[in-house]
Design a protein around this motif. Structure first.
Motif, PDB file in Angstrom:
ATOM      1  N   TYR A   1       7.395 -16.688 -36.839  1.00  0.00           N
ATOM      2  CA  TYR A   1       8.655 -17.565 -38.149  1.00  0.00           C
ATOM      3  C   TYR A   1       9.723 -17.061 -37.589  1.00  0.00           C
ATOM      4  N   GLN A   2      10.685 -18.496 -37.874  1.00  0.00           N
ATOM      5  CA  GLN A   2      11.902 -17.918 -37.048  1.00  0.00           C
ATOM      6  C   GLN A   2      13.016 -17.664 -37.844  1.00  0.00           C
ATOM      7  N   PRO A   3      13.754 -16.478 -37.346  1.00  0.00           N
ATOM      8  CA  PRO A   3      14.413 -15.559 -37.782  1.00  0.00           C
ATOM      9  C   PRO A   3      15.607 -16.931 -38.649  1.00  0.00           C
ATOM     10  N   TYR A   4      15.770 -16.054 -39.848  1.00  0.00           N
ATOM     11  CA  TYR A   4      17.204 -16.567 -40.390  1.00  0.00           C
ATOM     12  C   TYR A   4      18.725 -16.576 -39.584  1.00  0.00           C
ATOM     13  N   ALA A   5      19.244 -17.426 -39.907  1.00  0.00           N
ATOM     14  CA  ALA A   5      20.637 -17.670 -38.978  1.00  0.00           C
ATOM     15  C   ALA A   5      21.745 -17.362 -39.951  1.00  0.00           C
TER      16      ALA A   5
END
Length: 104
Positions: free
Chosen positions: A14-18
């Motif tokens: 998954y993409q890490p949260y900004a």
């Protein structure tokens, strides 16, 4: 070759949260007061505008534009008052004088 393109088990899928955006700097209260005062009491707004600009620079607060507007508005209105007073004095000085007879 298909194994090289496949993701390895230790990589996240998954993409890490900004990170949350930083909160905007607080607006300097004196800058707001200075702008209001520039319309009510222009000289006071003019002076407070300079003080507020100094505070925004030192404290890293927002409101520098408000303080600058207070300086400009206060300065322009004060200048207009000075011109108005000079014009009124000039008109009063050039008005004909009325002499009343004193020999009764």
């Amino acid at each position: 070759m298909s194994e090289q393109n496949a993701q390895t088990p230790h990589q996240p899928q998954y993409q890490p949260y900004a990170a949350a955006p930083a909160a905007p700097p607080r607006t300097n209260t004196l800058a707001i007061i200075a702008l209001v005062a520039a319309f009510v009491a222009p000289i006071v707004g003019f002076v407070l505008g300079f003080v507020a600009m100094s505070q925004t620079r030192k404290r890293g607060e927002g409101g520098r534009g408000l303080a600058l507007a207070a300086v400009i508005v206060g300065g322009v209105i004060t200048l207009l008052y000075v011109v108005l007073v000079i014009a009124l004095v000039a008109i009063a000085a050039s008005a004909p004088t009325v002499e009343y007879p004193t020999g009764y």
